[in-house]
Design a protein around this motif. Structure first.
Motif, PDB file in Angstrom:
ATOM      1  N   ARG A 296       0.814  -1.216   0.000  1.00  8.73           N
ATOM      2  CA  ARG A 296       0.000   0.000   0.000  1.00  8.73           C
ATOM      3  C   ARG A 296       0.849   1.269   0.000  1.00  8.73           C
ATOM      4  N   ASP A 297       2.115   1.151   0.380  1.00  9.29           N
ATOM      5  CA  ASP A 297       2.994   2.331   0.435  1.00  9.29           C
ATOM      6  C   ASP A 297       3.798   2.535  -0.838  1.00  9.29           C
ATOM      7  N   LEU A 298       3.686   1.624  -1.797  1.00 11.57           N
ATOM      8  CA  LEU A 298       4.501   1.711  -3.004  1.00 11.57           C
ATOM      9  C   LEU A 298       3.910   2.672  -4.022  1.00 11.57           C
ATOM     10  N   ASP A 299       4.772   3.439  -4.658  1.00 11.99           N
ATOM     11  CA  ASP A 299       4.335   4.292  -5.753  1.00 11.99           C
ATOM     12  C   ASP A 299       3.842   3.427  -6.904  1.00 11.99           C
ATOM     13  N   GLY A 300       2.788   3.860  -7.533  1.00  8.42           N
ATOM     14  CA  GLY A 300       2.254   3.132  -8.672  1.00  8.42           C
ATOM     15  C   GLY A 300       1.204   2.097  -8.309  1.00  8.42           C
ATOM     16  N   ILE A 301       1.111   1.737  -7.022  1.00  3.91           N
ATOM     17  CA  ILE A 301       0.064   0.826  -6.560  1.00  3.91           C
ATOM     18  C   ILE A 301      -1.073   1.671  -6.019  1.00  3.91           C
ATOM     19  N   ARG A 302      -2.212   1.631  -6.682  1.00  2.00           N
ATOM     20  CA  ARG A 302      -3.310   2.518  -6.332  1.00  2.00           C
ATOM     21  C   ARG A 302      -4.253   1.910  -5.289  1.00  2.00           C
ATOM     22  N   THR A 303      -4.533   0.606  -5.429  1.00  2.00           N
ATOM     23  CA  THR A 303      -5.464  -0.062  -4.516  1.00  2.00           C
ATOM     24  C   THR A 303      -4.943  -1.451  -4.199  1.00  2.00           C
ATOM     25  N   VAL A 304      -4.950  -1.806  -2.922  1.00  2.00           N
ATOM     26  CA  VAL A 304      -4.669  -3.171  -2.486  1.00  2.00           C
ATOM     27  C   VAL A 304      -5.913  -3.631  -1.724  1.00  2.00           C
ATOM     28  N   TYR A 305      -6.671  -4.525  -2.324  1.00  2.00           N
ATOM     29  CA  TYR A 305      -7.926  -4.943  -1.703  1.00  2.00           C
ATOM     30  C   TYR A 305      -7.664  -5.838  -0.494  1.00  2.00           C
ATOM     31  N   ALA A 306      -8.503  -5.667   0.530  1.00  2.00           N
ATOM     32  CA  ALA A 306      -8.439  -6.555   1.691  1.00  2.00           C
ATOM     33  C   ALA A 306      -8.610  -7.995   1.224  1.00  2.00           C
ATOM     34  N   SER A 307      -7.847  -8.904   1.832  1.00  2.11           N
ATOM     35  CA  SER A 307      -7.860 -10.291   1.372  1.00  2.11           C
ATOM     36  C   SER A 307      -7.981 -11.256   2.531  1.00  2.11           C
ATOM     37  N   GLU A 308      -8.803 -12.295   2.311  1.00  3.48           N
ATOM     38  CA  GLU A 308      -8.868 -13.415   3.247  1.00  3.48           C
ATOM     39  C   GLU A 308      -8.400 -14.692   2.566  1.00  3.48           C
ATOM     40  N   ALA A 309      -7.529 -14.511   1.575  1.00  5.54           N
ATOM     41  CA  ALA A 309      -6.958 -15.643   0.851  1.00  5.54           C
ATOM     42  C   ALA A 309      -5.433 -15.543   0.922  1.00  5.54           C
ATOM     43  N   ASN A 310      -4.735 -16.293   0.084  1.00  3.07           N
ATOM     44  CA  ASN A 310      -3.273 -16.241   0.086  1.00  3.07           C
ATOM     45  C   ASN A 310      -2.749 -15.415  -1.086  1.00  3.07           C
ATOM     46  N   PHE A 311      -3.445 -14.337  -1.380  1.00  2.00           N
ATOM     47  CA  PHE A 311      -3.042 -13.447  -2.472  1.00  2.00           C
ATOM     48  C   PHE A 311      -3.658 -12.073  -2.250  1.00  2.00           C
ATOM     49  N   PHE A 312      -3.162 -11.109  -3.022  1.00  2.10           N
ATOM     50  CA  PHE A 312      -3.754  -9.775  -3.053  1.00  2.10           C
ATOM     51  C   PHE A 312      -4.146  -9.429  -4.478  1.00  2.10           C
ATOM     52  N   LEU A 313      -5.295  -8.802  -4.626  1.00  2.00           N
ATOM     53  CA  LEU A 313      -5.685  -8.175  -5.882  1.00  2.00           C
ATOM     54  C   LEU A 313      -5.318  -6.705  -5.772  1.00  2.00           C
ATOM     55  N   VAL A 314      -4.539  -6.195  -6.737  1.00  2.00           N
ATOM     56  CA  VAL A 314      -4.079  -4.810  -6.677  1.00  2.00           C
ATOM     57  C   VAL A 314      -4.408  -4.097  -7.978  1.00  2.00           C
ATOM     58  N   ARG A 315      -4.709  -2.815  -7.844  1.00  2.17           N
ATOM     59  CA  ARG A 315      -4.844  -1.951  -9.012  1.00  2.17           C
ATOM     60  C   ARG A 315      -3.593  -1.077  -9.084  1.00  2.17           C
ATOM     61  N   CYS A 316      -3.097  -0.858 -10.286  1.00  2.00           N
ATOM     62  CA  CYS A 316      -1.872  -0.083 -10.418  1.00  2.00           C
ATOM     63  C   CYS A 316      -1.988   0.930 -11.554  1.00  2.00           C
ATOM     64  N   ASP A 317      -1.135   1.953 -11.489  1.00  2.00           N
ATOM     65  CA  ASP A 317      -1.191   3.022 -12.481  1.00  2.00           C
ATOM     66  C   ASP A 317      -0.784   2.538 -13.870  1.00  2.00           C
ATOM     67  N   ASP A 318       0.231   1.669 -13.923  1.00  2.00           N
ATOM     68  CA  ASP A 318       0.757   1.207 -15.203  1.00  2.00           C
ATOM     69  C   ASP A 318       1.042  -0.293 -15.116  1.00  2.00           C
ATOM     70  N   PRO A 319       0.026  -1.131 -15.348  1.00  2.00           N
ATOM     71  CA  PRO A 319       0.227  -2.579 -15.227  1.00  2.00           C
ATOM     72  C   PRO A 319       1.331  -3.120 -16.127  1.00  2.00           C
ATOM     73  N   ASP A 320       1.439  -2.599 -17.345  1.00  2.00           N
ATOM     74  CA  ASP A 320       2.470  -3.098 -18.259  1.00  2.00           C
ATOM     75  C   ASP A 320       3.865  -2.838 -17.707  1.00  2.00           C
ATOM     76  N   ALA A 321       4.082  -1.639 -17.164  1.00  2.00           N
ATOM     77  CA  ALA A 321       5.392  -1.317 -16.604  1.00  2.00           C
ATOM     78  C   ALA A 321       5.702  -2.192 -15.400  1.00  2.00           C
ATOM     79  N   LEU A 322       4.690  -2.428 -14.566  1.00  2.00           N
ATOM     80  CA  LEU A 322       4.907  -3.267 -13.391  1.00  2.00           C
ATOM     81  C   LEU A 322       5.223  -4.709 -13.802  1.00  2.00           C
ATOM     82  N   LEU A 323       4.496  -5.231 -14.772  1.00  2.00           N
ATOM     83  CA  LEU A 323       4.767  -6.584 -15.251  1.00  2.00           C
ATOM     84  C   LEU A 323       6.165  -6.683 -15.857  1.00  2.00           C
ATOM     85  N   HIS A 324       6.590  -5.635 -16.576  1.00  2.00           N
ATOM     86  CA  HIS A 324       7.931  -5.620 -17.162  1.00  2.00           C
ATOM     87  C   HIS A 324       8.998  -5.612 -16.075  1.00  2.00           C
ATOM     88  N   THR A 325       8.789  -4.788 -15.048  1.00  2.00           N
ATOM     89  CA  THR A 325       9.750  -4.708 -13.944  1.00  2.00           C
ATOM     90  C   THR A 325       9.892  -6.055 -13.247  1.00  2.00           C
TER      91      THR A 325
END
Length: 375
Positions: A296-325
């Motif tokens: 939640r504190d990272l630049d480019g990560i806009r939303t980190v949904y609350a999770s009761e599983a073993n993963f997080f669903l996140v919304r980001c400003d630039d998904p392609d750039a994040l996937l490339h990184t």
């Protein structure tokens, strides 16, 4: 609304009419004689000698279609009776069996709550069954299943099956048990409500298995693929009313679990195996809290949904750039942009501590720019 039903059988009118009296395949194991102990088995055209790859010959015979020891182990785990358990090839097979048994090809319907696990729609469409989507509510913190909307859509479409993933994939949210119970009551004369708890070990809410006794049209799916770390073994179960279990077993293909897989699953469900799983789940929950905070504190990560599983669903400003990184660091996450309303979303699994540190380091490193050298 239909009141809770105690000691009432499963309404067999929900089963496809052409399958209500279907006996299924009579395998060599289910047709073996009883009484006098059998010494020589010549009824299944099996090999008389063991394979050179199978020194003890444990795989020479066809397995029990529903291995009794494994069925009993699952029944013990969920404090129920063996006649409420169907074991199969992961939860995927249970999903397919339910659609096959309850929905007429080209008719009826299934209801799903999008965004959700894709196999519900895949199984339905492979059987020519319409898929009705009821969008979940996104409040930018968590996702919520609109159970009133689900009930209305099921009534309007004549649906025979409603699929609820709880915790949801990819949302990570649970459906409150009181809403599950109310929905099962509301649709008891028309549809089976299926609660897929593939990630249930990671949730704070108790299992919907606790509702089965009072709700004959409720089904709960569980798996050894996630918390039990046996995804490659493909072992899942459906827990349901015995009348429905009988139907599902009859339409299931013979011998769903190979003998080595059954043996592996039994070890996982033994005392030491369950202790190890409990310890692993505790580690994942601690890591999930830590990872959620720094994501939640990272630049480019806009939303980190609350999770009761073993993963997080996140919304980001630039998904392609994040996937490339991440790709440049050898890290693979799940691109969720193919699902409705997730055009900027990725799903990140909680791995080991070192894996999460590697993820953090990759996401915290500023992107580098490569400039061409002048001629």
């Amino acid at each position: 609304m239909t009141p809770p039903q105690d000691d009432v059988g499963f309404p067999l009118h929900l089963v496809r009419e052409d399958l209500r009296d279907f006996a299924g395949y009579s395998s060599a194991r289910t047709s073996a004689p009883t009484g006098i102990p059998s010494r020589i088995w010549l009824n299944a055209n099996e090999s008389g000698v063991a394979s050179s790859a199978d020194a003890d010959g444990s795989a020479r015979r066809y397995p029990d279609p529903q291995p009794a020891a494994l069925v009993e182990a699952f029944a013990d785990l969920w404090a129920t009776t063996p006649d409420r358990v169907v074991v199969g090839r992961g939860s995927d097979e249970a999903i397919e069996l339910l659609v096959r048994s309850l929905c007429r090809p080209g008719g009826d319907a299934v209801v799903v709550t999008s965004p959700t696990f894709g196999m519900y729609a895949v199984s339905a469409r492979l059987h020519g069954v319409p898929v009705i989507e009821v969008p979940q509510v996104d409040d930018e913190l968590r996702w919520r299943v609109d159970t009133a909307g689900v009930a209305a859509a099921a009534r309007e479409s004549g649906a025979r099956v409603v699929f609820l993933a709880s915790p949801g994939n990819p949302t990570g949210s649970v459906v409150p048990l009181r809403e599950v119970a109310a929905l099962a009551d509301e649709l008891a004369d028309q549809a089976v409500v299926v609660v897929d708890e593939a990630y249930g070990e990671f949730a704070a809410q108790r299992s919907a298995v606790t509702l089965l006794e009072e709700h004959p049209t409720l089904v709960v799916l569980r798996t050894l693929s996630k918390a039990h770390a046996l995804a490659g073994a493909r072992v899942g179960i459906a827990l349901a009313h015995p009348d429905l279990v009988s139907v599902l077993r009859r339409v299931q293909a013979p011998y769903p679990l190979p003998t080595p897989v059954t043996e592996l699953a039994l070890r996982a469900l033994g005392e030491s195996g369950l202790e190890a799983t409990g310890s692993h789940v505790g580690d994942v929950l601690r890591l999930r809290d830590q990872v959620g905070r720094w994501l939640r504190d990272l630049d480019g990560i806009r939303t980190v949904y609350a999770s009761e599983a073993n993963f997080f669903l996140v919304r980001c400003d630039d998904p392609d750039a994040l996937l490339h990184t991440l790709g440049a660091a050898g890290i693979v996450v799940r691109d969720m942009r193919h699902l409705p309303r997730l055009q900027d979303a990725l799903r990140i699994t909680i791995g080991t501590g070192p894996e999460m540190e590697a993820l953090r380091a990759a996401l915290s490193t500023p992107p580098t720019t490569t400039e061409e050298n002048p001629a």
